[in-house]
Design an enzyme around this catalytic site. Structure first.
Site, PDB file in Angstrom:
ATOM      1  N   GLU A   1       0.858  -0.978   0.092  1.00 50.76           N
ATOM      2  CA  GLU A   1       0.071  -0.272   0.122  1.00 50.76           C
ATOM      3  C   GLU A   1       1.107   1.164   0.423  1.00 50.76           C
ATOM      4  O   GLU A   1       1.107   2.230  -0.782  1.00 50.76           O
ATOM      5  CB  GLU A   1      -0.530   0.419   1.396  1.00 50.76           C
TER       6      GLU A   1
ATOM      7  N   ASP B   1      -5.240  -6.353   6.900  1.00 53.95           N
ATOM      8  CA  ASP B   1      -6.479  -6.242   7.612  1.00 53.95           C
ATOM      9  C   ASP B   1      -8.198  -6.697   6.490  1.00 53.95           C
ATOM     10  O   ASP B   1      -8.196  -6.321   5.208  1.00 53.95           O
ATOM     11  CB  ASP B   1      -7.124  -5.213   7.722  1.00 53.95           C
TER      12      ASP B   1
ATOM     13  N   GLU C   1      -9.323  -3.326   5.749  1.00 56.23           N
ATOM     14  CA  GLU C   1      -9.527  -2.459   4.372  1.00 56.23           C
ATOM     15  C   GLU C   1      -7.900  -2.902   3.160  1.00 56.23           C
ATOM     16  O   GLU C   1      -8.160  -3.377   2.317  1.00 56.23           O
ATOM     17  CB  GLU C   1      -8.717  -1.789   5.231  1.00 56.23           C
TER      18      GLU C   1
ATOM     19  N   ARG D   1      -3.113  -1.905  13.440  1.00 56.44           N
ATOM     20  CA  ARG D   1      -5.012  -1.790  13.795  1.00 56.44           C
ATOM     21  C   ARG D   1      -5.162  -3.202  14.371  1.00 56.44           C
ATOM     22  O   ARG D   1      -5.039  -4.020  13.485  1.00 56.44           O
ATOM     23  CB  ARG D   1      -5.628  -1.371  12.861  1.00 56.44           C
TER      24      ARG D   1
ATOM     25  N   HIS E   1      -4.373 -11.185  14.266  1.00 62.09           N
ATOM     26  CA  HIS E   1      -3.171 -10.448  14.541  1.00 62.09           C
ATOM     27  C   HIS E   1      -2.480 -10.112  16.416  1.00 62.09           C
ATOM     28  O   HIS E   1      -3.070 -11.193  16.906  1.00 62.09           O
ATOM     29  CB  HIS E   1      -3.959  -8.740  14.740  1.00 62.09           C
TER      30      HIS E   1
END
Length: 699
Positions: A18, A93, A95, A313, A357
């Site tokens: 990303e 995650d 997203e 996150r 996670h």
């Protein structure tokens, strides 16, 4: 014999992440056989110009390429053509999973193509990245669908309700599925504070001389025998003190014990935001921004660029076996074996833990804060130090205290003394907070039932109960998590949005609702009670988790949600048609053109504007009179706002008169002392702290 061009060409793999910040570090970890490129976040989204969800065609989302991403996608397409394998390594995650799925579509790839694979790593370190490359997988469509459902739900709420806010209050406002609930929670707390009526109580301490000791012993009034009693007023206090005249004070019981304080759990997103706010005074947004920098990678000189922390996150407190072993080794070497914790378990929770996670921890334990300090900015260092210390503390043994509890009797009254002494500091060696009071009230060693005591003096004090505190960002995040509202990735943007819209304001650390926020919250409560219902929103989060687990179909959730929303919007529109929404005309005359000025909403609340806009652009502050005379000068008390938008009551004659009150004044004076009084729910209370009068509010 000549080899063909095809066999001589070197095979390459393309890994897409990303953020461009990660590219350099990951390229170095993987070596020459890999190209690493960045998508710069999302590449496709719903269009801004419309809802972008086809409600008549199975609620199909209409995704378009995000404006400005054309060049990025063109460059990625060229690299994809040259690559034998394409690894999608967006964040680990929901997203991130959705971004990988959107990349497949935007790059015109086939999801079933064996050359397209998904990899995830929880930290940007050589070992983590290389290990992740050994375990590629397919796109997890359950995670993608959970993200799609959240995006579509939020878009439906925003695009259905926001126009009603523009109509009723002012243009440019927005409603959101999670932000509206967060606003309601703050509004409810403000209402609770405004209607709170303080209750008087007193404390009584006795100073006692101890035979053979210079320092007096301070004991606190407890009650009578084993019955704990509150001292409610001065009359009760004086009665107790009178009953103790000439009394003999004796030690009736001394109990010694041991108390342990468990090490804290490592950070989740929520607890990191809370602690960074409390200790470092960071906003939730700043905490996430700095943590993102630490996660993506810092240039550590000879070590190269390394991600200092794991993924930021998460709502898991799980820690990998490798990290536990590494921490134990460090603790053994630097503190000794007795400091290593035994059998620590992750937090048990009824709330679904998002994905698999780990907790937020240092990626490499030996990168101590001192070792990396010179490579970090001040904010990066302070946050990293907090994370490093918290993680080390979480792997260390509990602190142990020796406690002493003493009961002292005199006539019918009982006084108590309690003290604690640290006998083993454990995790406190590396991590303390304001609740950890070490060696508080250390008692004299030889105190027992034979100790001779004699009266020296009394110390009494009047107190009043306090309302619940105003929300801070930290306490709001705590309550959002406890109520199951939102998820780790949503806390910071939710708070930032309602602050950017001027629905709430922050002074010092406290959050206050603005007049604009009150107007929006009232409309939402009246027209869309389900949207701002805490339980409804929490249940919706549980459904989104169900989608991520593969137990619920995402379009089923949308199908069930939309009809109720649509019905509520239509009902609200009909209601608004009955009430012609017009600007309220006032008696105030425009200085420029002589028209009667009208009341409008600005970023912080109401103001006066000339209806002749745009020819006449004259505006004035709007002072709403409440029909009460100023207690100091007799002029009108009006509703005002601080520079940041917090509401209060002040004199219209400011700056000549400095009267102000956070609570709404009433016209009646206190019948007991003559001071001004304020309205609290259906009561009036005197503002004189020595009076304490409470009466009924006149209708």
């Amino acid at each position: 014999m000549a080899t063909s061009k095809k066999t001589s060409e070197k095979k390459t793999s393309l890994l897409i992440v990303e953020s461009p910040t990660k590219v350099k570090a990951i390229k170095k970890f993987l070596g020459s056989g890999y190209e690493v490129a960045a998508s710069n976040g999302h590449v496709r989204d719903l269009p801004r110009s419309q809802m972008g969800v086809d409600v008549n065609n199975d609620f199909e989302p209409k995704y378009i390429t995000i404006r400005g991403k054309g060049d990025v996608l063109a460059a990625l397409r060229r690299q994809v053509k040259k690559a034998d394998k394409v690894y999608l390594a967006t964040d680990p995650d929901r997203e991130g999973e959705a971004i990988s799925w959107h990349l497949i579509s935007a790059l015109k790839l086939d999801q079933a193509d064996a050359k397209i694979q998904r990899v995830t790593f929880n930290e940007i370190t050589k070992n983590a990245v290389k290990e992740a490359m050994k375990h590629p997988r397919d796109i997890d469509m359950n995670l993608v669908d959970a993200q799609q459902a959240r995006r579509v739900l939020d878009r439906m709420v925003g695009y259905s309700i926001s126009p009603l806010l523009w109509n009723k209050i002012k243009r440019g406002l927005s409603a959101g599925r999670v932000q509206s609930v967060a606003l309601r929670i703050i509004a409810d707390r403000e209402e609770e504070i405004d209607s709170f009526i303080p209750k008087e109580y007193w404390t009584l301490d006795v100073n006692l001389k101890v035979q053979g000791e210079k320092k007096p012993l301070v004991a606190h009034y407890y009650g009578s025998g084993n019955d704990k009693k509150e001292i409610e007023n001065k009359e009760q206090l004086e009665k107790i003190m009178k009953s103790l005249e000439g009394a003999k004070y004796t030690v009736s019981d001394v109990k010694k014990g041991e108390r342990t304080k468990k090490a804290p759990l490592p950070f989740t997103t929520s607890t990191l935001q809370q602690e960074a706010s409390k200790v470092l005074n960071f906003s939730t947004q700043k905490t996430m921004r700095v943590a993102q920098q630490l996660y993506e990678g810092i240039d550590l000189g000879s070590q190269g660029t390394v991600g200092l922390i794991t993924y930021l996150r998460t709502d898991s407190t799980r820690v990998s076996d490798e990290a536990v072993a590494s921490a134990n080794e460090y603790i053994l070497e630097n503190f000794g074996e007795k400091y290593i914790a035994e059998g620590l378990a992750a937090k048990k929770s009824d709330v679904k833990i998002q994905d698999a996670h780990e907790a937020i921890r240092p990626s490499i334990i030996t990168n101590t804060p001192v070792k990396v300090k010179d490579f970090l900015s001040r904010d990066q260092f302070r946050l990293y130090q907090l994370i490093w210390r918290r993680f080390m503390a979480s792997r260390m043994a509990a602190a142990k205290y020796e406690t002493t509890s003493v009961k002292i009797d005199a006539n019918e009254s009982r006084f108590t003394v309690s003290a604690s002494k640290t006998v083993f500091d454990g995790f406190l060696n590396v991590y303390t907070d304001e609740d950890d009071q070490i060696e508080k009230n250390v008692l004299m060693k030889n105190l027992d039932t034979d100790t001779k005591l004699s009266f020296d003096s009394f110390e009494s004090a009047q107190h009043f109960t306090q309302p619940a505190p105003h929300y801070t960002e930290a306490s709001l995040v705590h309550d959002l998590e406890a109520l199951g509202i939102g998820r780790p990735s949503t806390y910071a943007p939710t708070i930032s949005t309602i602050m950017a819209r001027h629905y709430i304001t922050k002074e010092n650390k406290s959050l206050y609702i603005t007049e604009l926020g009150q107007a929006v919250n009232k409309l939402m409560m009246d027209a869309f009670p389900q949207i701002v219902d805490v339980n409804f929103t929490s249940n919706m989060e549980a459904l989104l988790d169900g989608i991520a687990d593969g137990n619920v179909k995402w379009k089923t959730v949308i199908e069930n949600f939309y009809p109720d929303l649509n019905e509520a919007v239509k009902a609200a529109e009909k209601e608004m048609e009955k009430i012609q929404v017009q600007d309220e005309v006032t008696d105030e005359i425009c200085d420029n053109c002589g028209r009667n000025m009208v009341i409008k909403y600005g970023p912080h609340g109401k103001f006066l504007a000339c209806p002749g806009f745009p020819e006449c652009k004259n505006t004035k502050p709007y002072y709403e009179k409440i029909g009460v005379a100023c207690p100091k000068c007799g002029k009108d008390v009006v509703l005002k706002r601080t520079r940041k938008g917090r509401m209060f009551y002040g004199c219209i004659d400011n700056p000549d008169c400095d009267f102000m009150s956070w609570a709404k004044p009433v016209s009646d004076k206190c019948p007991k002392c003559g001071s001004f009084m304020v309205a609290k729910s259906n009561k009036v209370t005197c503002t004189n702290p020595d009076c304490g009068y409470i009466g009924e509010l006149k209708k």
